[in-house]
Design an enzyme around this catalytic site. Structure first.
Site, PDB file in Angstrom:
ATOM      1  N   ASN A   1       0.690  -1.063   0.164  1.00  0.00           N
ATOM      2  CA  ASN A   1      -0.218   0.002  -0.226  1.00  0.00           C
ATOM      3  C   ASN A   1       1.277   1.007  -0.098  1.00  0.00           C
ATOM      4  O   ASN A   1       1.938   0.777   0.752  1.00  0.00           O
ATOM      5  CB  ASN A   1      -1.103  -0.214   1.350  1.00  0.00           C
ATOM      6  CG  ASN A   1      -0.535   0.469   2.042  1.00  0.00           C
ATOM      7  OD1 ASN A   1      -1.018   1.540   2.628  1.00  0.00           O
ATOM      8  ND2 ASN A   1      -0.143  -0.123   3.520  1.00  0.00           N
TER       9      ASN A   1
ATOM     10  N   ASN B   1       3.866   6.818  15.502  1.00  0.00           N
ATOM     11  CA  ASN B   1       4.638   6.302  13.838  1.00  0.00           C
ATOM     12  C   ASN B   1       5.645   6.440  13.424  1.00  0.00           C
ATOM     13  O   ASN B   1       6.417   7.531  12.972  1.00  0.00           O
ATOM     14  CB  ASN B   1       3.576   6.380  12.931  1.00  0.00           C
ATOM     15  CG  ASN B   1       3.560   5.805  11.698  1.00  0.00           C
ATOM     16  OD1 ASN B   1       4.552   5.433  11.403  1.00  0.00           O
ATOM     17  ND2 ASN B   1       2.558   5.655  10.983  1.00  0.00           N
TER      18      ASN B   1
ATOM     19  N   CYS C   1       6.521   4.663   9.071  1.00  0.00           N
ATOM     20  CA  CYS C   1       5.319   4.255   7.582  1.00  0.00           C
ATOM     21  C   CYS C   1       6.499   4.413   6.935  1.00  0.00           C
ATOM     22  O   CYS C   1       7.421   5.418   6.912  1.00  0.00           O
ATOM     23  CB  CYS C   1       4.104   4.992   7.716  1.00  0.00           C
ATOM     24  SG  CYS C   1       3.647   5.489   5.777  1.00  0.00           S
TER      25      CYS C   1
ATOM     26  N   THR D   1       4.786  -1.818   7.897  1.00  0.00           N
ATOM     27  CA  THR D   1       4.948  -2.364   6.543  1.00  0.00           C
ATOM     28  C   THR D   1       6.899  -2.451   6.185  1.00  0.00           C
ATOM     29  O   THR D   1       7.815  -2.340   6.852  1.00  0.00           O
ATOM     30  CB  THR D   1       4.332  -2.124   5.585  1.00  0.00           C
ATOM     31  OG1 THR D   1       5.201  -0.250   5.709  1.00  0.00           O
ATOM     32  CG2 THR D   1       2.954  -1.981   5.569  1.00  0.00           C
TER      33      THR D   1
ATOM     34  N   CYS E   1       2.751 -39.283  -9.140  1.00  0.00           N
ATOM     35  CA  CYS E   1       3.473 -38.462  -9.691  1.00  0.00           C
ATOM     36  C   CYS E   1       4.926 -37.995  -9.510  1.00  0.00           C
ATOM     37  O   CYS E   1       5.257 -37.315 -10.296  1.00  0.00           O
ATOM     38  CB  CYS E   1       3.121 -36.482  -8.668  1.00  0.00           C
ATOM     39  SG  CYS E   1       3.715 -36.104  -6.988  1.00  0.00           S
TER      40      CYS E   1
END
Lengths: 403, 418
Positions: B77, B135, B138, B203, B348
């Site tokens: 974001n 914060n 960010c 983030t 497989c």
């Protein structure tokens, strides 16, 4: 909710997968070592390889694998009975259900169309000339394989358009002109020439044999069988499956006055006649055949398709006679076991009881410069097997021509 | 929902009815959103970071990492802090606190200098915040005096924390950035400045995808893109690692942690709690699925506690920390050899491919029967077991002790496929 599916003539019977669904499906693939699906494709399309390309987002690579291995990759994606070939072999069957290989192949071929990919190109000439009689699946496969080796190939066909059974023996809801044309275009991209609306009879065949280094006869089973000694088959309103499917395809489904239709036959072609009649606005459609539901030759997928369209099926009944003075008015059917009888009112009766070789080519086998293959040689199998046959024959012809 | 289990916890002296909070982000930037999340059952929020002025945001501003059919494996974001001014936010916070007195209003703030930090601390305290989150992390601020550029600098973290502490009586949490080698350093700065806790991770700086036709990153903002924050399930392993490092540092061990990073299920929540987090913050999975996910997180957590006989979150907070040890201290005296259930095997061959190409060439694959056999070359790495697509087909088997190693009890992984 309606129990009967409404599907206009030519509208696709099955929806394709978009890129997101394709990635989900491809990620279900176990990406097997020495993939069993690839072993079980008669034409060697190699699904194990192209699904891996899709999984790693190499869509062009997937197209290349399909095209190089199977010149009719777009058509086969739509109509191949995958459920008894590659998908039956899929290891994922041991977990839940097989990968939808046909859908993934259709997606790859859609990319070829959308992106205008040109995967095949003409090879330098090797100086040899071959004629293919019949622009059906085997003829197209022979033509493509030889063209890749630099052979100058001309394909002759009596119909206006190439494709043979793909075009005239299957309803467009299952296989559209667009997809057939895409495969034909791939053949053309190899430099193959087409002589259409050109019927080659015995006489002309001899001329071609003289003119070319080799001639491939892949005329298939393009004549319809009839039930011998059945009263009333000469009445008006009685026709064969291939004649019916062909005129529907040419008319774009605009056939009026079919009225009440009875189809005799239990194979895929009969199922295609049933859906076509329904889509052309027949007042009623019945399909009757001598086999049981268990033993009928049509695939479950095709049977389910017509049942969805609301076509009633009458298994284990045989026609005993057709009534009418000038035009057919009814069909009498008798049970294969017991004494039950049914009379169905009918304005149109379509016989889909198998195909045979046209008289000109009856009993023909490979001999000298003449090579015979496809349905003509194997008695009538699937498109993918016709492609396989075509690939084999092309190998034989190449050997014969020392290329 | 299990009635007997109490999910409440006192975090920094503030009573929280459950540990689940919305993290300061797009999921909690106005009255309606937060009222709805409280009604659904979240314990509290960290109100989207309040600055002096509202932000001017770009469009589009989100991107995802997709793996085959799975969207939101990771989420990027580019939004910054609140789009409202601090005065507007103060009104909203006041009203929320009035209407939801039992819910916890954490308020995230961010200033660009001492004066701004001080003002925001005073005003948000006045508005009724229960705790303040600073914060420092960010990664997509348009000012380099703000956000993760500050969080990477222990001196600035200490300084601004101290300024805030001088202007509020509320508990103060410093929100730390993972865009740093040693998260312990700025966290110690926060501790020196008087922080009562840290929250992490914010983030991770990222470029999720390149638009290979437009020759820029995604999302494409008029032909350009920027590095910005990455979150969601993909970052959980990194968040857990940072939290373990904080809790295992002797100086920081007693500093409470609010855990953030890819929490989507009650199991994720338990994992954060077991590493010592006392509060949990969620955004990405809420953006994907909505506030309602808290219902299964709370119920699942209660069911887990009931099954284990825990009556309070504190019964198991930090319980996994002693078992996360340095690589050099692991018991390397044995190999757990996998066993293959050939009845379940679908043939497989994936185990054989991966073992050869990524392991120790210890699986023979019979091309006729399509069945694998594990050979003496096996070292017990368990790559085969992780690539096998069939449920419960390859499982840990015999324990082989290395030459000269005394056989002893070996504790195995629990519930391999959970």
């Amino acid at each position: 909710m309606t129990k009967v599916r409404q599907l206009p003539y030519g509208e696709p019977a099955e929806k394709g997968l978009n890129v997101r669904l394709v990635m989900e499906e491809a990620s279900r693939c176990l990406l097997c070592e020495d993939a069993p699906c690839s072993h079980d494709c008669p034409a060697g399309t190699d699904p194990g390889r192209f699904i891996r390309s899709i999984r790693f987002r190499n869509f062009t690579g997937a197209c290349k694998t399909i095209r190089h291995n199977n010149i009719l990759g777009a058509s086969c994606a739509e109509i191949c009975p995958q459920e008894r070939l590659c998908e039956k072999a899929c290891s994922r069957c041991g977990i839940d259900k097989p990968i939808q290989i046909g859908k993934l192949q259709a997606f790859a071929m859609e990319q070829e169309r959308l992106l205008g990919l040109k995967i095949l190109e003409a090879a330098p000439s090797c100086g040899k000339k071959v004629a293919c009689i019949g622009a059906g699946p085997s003829g197209l496969a022979v033509a493509a394989e030889l063209a890749k080796l630099g052979v100058s190939v001309t394909v002759y066909d009596e119909n206006e358009k190439a494709g043979g059974m793909l075009r005239y023996g299957i309803t467009p809801s299952r296989l559209s002109d667009e997809i057939i044309d895409q495969d034909i275009k791939a053949v053309e991209s190899l430099g193959v020439k087409f002589e259409l609306s050109r019927r080659i009879d015995k006489n002309e065949l001899d001329k071609l044999v003289a003119q070319y280094d080799a001639v491939y006869v892949g005329v298939g089973l393009s004549a319809s069988k009839m039930i011998p000694n059945l009263k009333g088959t000469d009445l008006k309103g009685v026709e064969t499956a291939l004649a019916f499917l062909k005129r529907a395809r040419i008319a774009g489904g605009k056939i009026e006055d079919l009225g009440r239709v009875v189809i005799i036959g239990g194979g895929d072609v009969a199922m295609d006649c049933a859906s076509t009649a329904k889509q052309c606005g027949a007042k009623s459609v019945y399909v009757a055949f001598i086999e049981t539901l268990e033993t009928m030759p049509a695939s479950k997928r095709e049977l389910d398709y017509i049942v969805d369209l609301g076509v009633p099926v009458i298994p284990a009944f045989k026609p005993v006679q057709l009534n009418g003075e000038d035009h057919v008015t009814s069909v009498e059917l008798a049970a294969m076991e017991g004494n039950s009888k049914i009379t169905l009112d009918a304005d149109t009766v379509i016989f889909a009881v198998g195909q045979k070789v046209q008289d000109d080519y009856k009993g023909m086998t490979s001999d000298g410069k003449i090579f015979v293959g496809g349905d003509l040689a194997n008695g009538g199998k699937t498109v993918v097997e016709a492609v396989a046959s075509g690939k084999d024959i092309a190998g034989e012809i190449a050997k014969f021509l020392h290329i | 929902m299990s009635k007997k289990i109490d999910l409440s916890i006192d975090f920094l002296g503030v009573h929280c009815e459950n540990p689940f909070f919305l993290s300061s982000s797009p999921v909690c930037h106005n009255y309606e959103m937060i009222a709805k999340c409280f009604d659904i059952g979240w314990g509290g929020v960290f109100y989207k970071t309040v600055g002096i002025l509202g932000m001017n945001e770009c469009s589009p501003r989100f991107d995802i990492v997709r793996k085959e059919g799975t969207p939101f494996v990771g989420f990027k974001n580019m939004e910054q802090i609140s789009e409202h001014t601090w005065q507007e936010n103060a009104e909203i916070i006041k009203k929320l606190k009035h209407d939801y007195p039992t819910k916890v209003m954490g308020v995230s703030i961010m200033g660009a200098n001492d004066e701004e930090w001080a003002l925001l601390a005073r005003e948000m305290t006045k508005a009724g915040a229960d705790m303040l989150e600073l914060n420092f992390s960010c990664p997509q601020m348009t000012s380099h005096a703000m956000g993760s550029d500050v969080g990477m600098n222990p001196e600035l973290v200490e300084r601004y924390t101290r300024v805030v502490k001088q202007n509020t009586h509320l508990p103060v949490i410093a929100k730390m950035t993972p865009n740093i080698t040693h998260i312990e350093d700025p966290s110690k700065g926060a501790l020196r400045g008087g922080a009562d806790a840290v929250s992490t991770i914010n983030t991770i700086k990222s470029i999720c995808n390149i638009d290979i036709e437009n020759l820029t990153g995604k999302p494409v903002v008029n032909g350009k893109s920027s590095i910005s924050g990455y979150s969601g399930a993909a970052v959980k392993p990194i968040a857990l690692r940072f939290i373990a490092q904080l809790k295992q540092d002797p100086e920081l061990a007693n500093l409470p942690v609010s855990g953030i990073g890819g929490i989507e299920t009650w199991q994720d929540a338990v994992e954060f709690l077991l590493l010592g987090a006392e509060n949990l913050q969620v955004t990405t999975s809420v953006m994907q699925y909505g506030y309602r996910i808290v219902e299964d997180m709370k119920d699942g957590l209660a069911n887990f506690m009931e099954a284990h006989g825990y009556t309070s979150l504190r019964d198991f907070i930090g319980k996994a920390l002693p078992n996360v040890i340095p690589c050099e201290n692991l018991d390397r005296s044995f190999q757990i050899i996998p066993k293959i259930d050939l009845d379940k095997c679908v043939g497989c061959g994936r185990c054989a491919i991966s073992c050869f190409d990524g392991g120790h060439q210890a699986i023979d694959f019979d091309t006729k029967t399509r069945k694998p056999t594990i050979t003496d070359k096996c070292v017990g790495c368990h790559l085969c077991l992780n690539v096998c697509p069939v449920f419960d087909c390859i499982t840990p088997g015999e324990i082989k002790f290395k030459k000269g190693c005394e056989p002893h009890d070996v504790k195995r992984q629990h519930c391999y496929y959970a």
